[in-house]
Structures are given as C-alpha cells and as structure tokens.
Design a protein around this motif. Structure first.
Motif, short mmCIF file in Angstrom:
data_model
loop_
_atom_site.label_atom_id
_atom_site.label_comp_id
_atom_site.label_asym_id
_atom_site.label_seq_id
_atom_site.Cartn_x
_atom_site.Cartn_y
_atom_site.Cartn_z
N THR A 1 0.84 -1.19 0.00
CA THR A 1 0.00 0.00 0.00
C THR A 1 0.88 1.24 0.00
O THR A 1 1.87 1.31 0.72
CB THR A 1 -0.93 0.03 1.24
N VAL A 2 0.50 2.21 -0.83
CA VAL A 2 1.19 3.50 -0.90
C VAL A 2 0.21 4.55 -0.37
O VAL A 2 -0.94 4.62 -0.82
CB VAL A 2 1.60 3.84 -2.35
N TYR A 3 0.66 5.35 0.59
CA TYR A 3 -0.15 6.42 1.15
C TYR A 3 0.37 7.76 0.64
O TYR A 3 1.55 8.07 0.82
CB TYR A 3 -0.10 6.41 2.68
N LEU B 1 4.53 11.74 -0.60
CA LEU B 1 4.56 10.36 -0.16
C LEU B 1 4.58 10.32 1.37
O LEU B 1 5.44 10.93 2.00
CB LEU B 1 5.80 9.66 -0.72
N LEU B 2 3.61 9.63 1.95
CA LEU B 2 3.60 9.44 3.40
C LEU B 2 4.22 8.10 3.77
O LEU B 2 5.02 8.02 4.70
CB LEU B 2 2.17 9.52 3.94
N ARG B 3 3.83 7.06 3.04
CA ARG B 3 4.42 5.74 3.23
C ARG B 3 4.29 5.00 1.91
O ARG B 3 3.26 5.08 1.25
CB ARG B 3 3.69 4.99 4.34
N GLY B 4 5.33 4.32 1.52
CA GLY B 4 5.28 3.70 0.21
C GLY B 4 5.87 2.32 0.16
O GLY B 4 6.08 1.66 1.18
N MET B 5 6.16 1.92 -1.07
CA MET B 5 6.75 0.62 -1.35
C MET B 5 8.15 0.88 -1.88
O MET B 5 8.90 1.63 -1.26
CB MET B 5 5.87 -0.15 -2.34
N ASP B 6 8.46 0.37 -3.04
CA ASP B 6 9.77 0.64 -3.64
C ASP B 6 9.74 1.98 -4.37
O ASP B 6 8.68 2.50 -4.71
CB ASP B 6 10.15 -0.50 -4.60
#
Length: 161
Positions: free
Chosen positions: A91-93, A109-114
C-alpha cells in the motif's frame, strides 16, 4: 469657585477641540493610507472572504476534495496507465493537496513501497487535473486529502471509507 469653574471650562473646551481635531485627522489619515494602498495594489482592497486566498489548509471539510468521476474513475485511470504487473503487493499512502480553485498543488509520499512504484504513482497523480475543491460553509477551501493506494496482483484499488 468662579475662577476654578472658568479654568475647568476652558480646559474642557480645549480638550474637546483637540479630541475633535484628532479624530478628524485620524480618519483623514486612514482614508489617505487606504487610497495609497489602492493605488499601489488594487487587490489589497478586495474582500478576501469572497475570494479564496485563505492561508488555512483544511484536513477535514464538510465536503472533501475529490477526483471528478469519483474514486472508481480514479482507479480505472490508474490501472490503465500504470504497469504494476511485476510488483509485489503493498500500500502506498499519498497526501494530496487540492486548493480552492480545484487545482492540485501538492502530492507527497507518506508511506510507500519501492522507489519505482512510489514515483510512478506520484507522477501519475500529479498529471491528473480533474479535481474538485473541498467545500466548507458552502465555500471552496484548500484541503489536504490522504489516500491509500492498495496494490494487489498488479491492480490498484483505493479502499472506500
């Protein structure tokens, strides 16, 4: 008692004249300053309540900003334009700021993946222009919207609240 009464009367008359002149000059000075400001910048005299130039950023509004067509339309566009077939699930926030003129002014970007997935999603969201401003008291306002983008099996979905 006659002299004291006369002196007090003269002092009061003088004070009244000074007060009257001060008030008169004060209002005249304010009018002159207002005229000079209007000459310098006509927008300084605008009623800012009717124009959306507020320095407030809402996190919650009566009607939150949205993508025209809704979240379902946004999901369709994301899945058409993003190739996430080789990506792992996650999940990307993102925080998305939509101003009172329905313009996208920020995507963070608050929280992401790669990094590759994060940047692809951020760049695509930034390229979308069909946003609707938030409303507070029936007036458009600047608002921050936080959206989760869930990626599963190469498909993007936006969980409905």
């Amino acid at each position: 008692m006659g002299i004291h009464y006369t002196v007090c009367k003269l002092i009061l008359k003088s004070f009244a004249k000074i007060l009257f002149l001060s008030i008169l000059l004060g209002f005249s000075a304010k009018a002159i300053v207002a005229q000079e400001k209007a000459k310098a910048n006509p927008f300084d005299m605008l009623d800012t309540a009717s124009v959306c130039f507020s320095d407030e950023l809402f996190v919650f509004a009566e009607l939150m900003p949205s993508y025209r067509g809704g979240l379902n339309e946004l999901e369709v566009i994301l899945n058409e334009r993003l190739d996430l077939s080789r990506k792992t699930d996650g999940t990307v926030y993102l925080s998305i700021t939509v101003n009172c003129r329905s313009e996208l002014t920020g995507v963070n970007l608050l929280r992401g993946m790669d990094d590759e997935t994060n940047m692809a999603l951020i760049n695509l969201i930034r390229s979308l222009t069909d946003w609707t401003a938030a409303l507070q008291n029936k007036k458009p306002v600047d608002c921050l919207l936080i959206l989760p983008f869930r990626i599963q099996k190469g498909e993007v979905s936006i969980p409905k609240r």
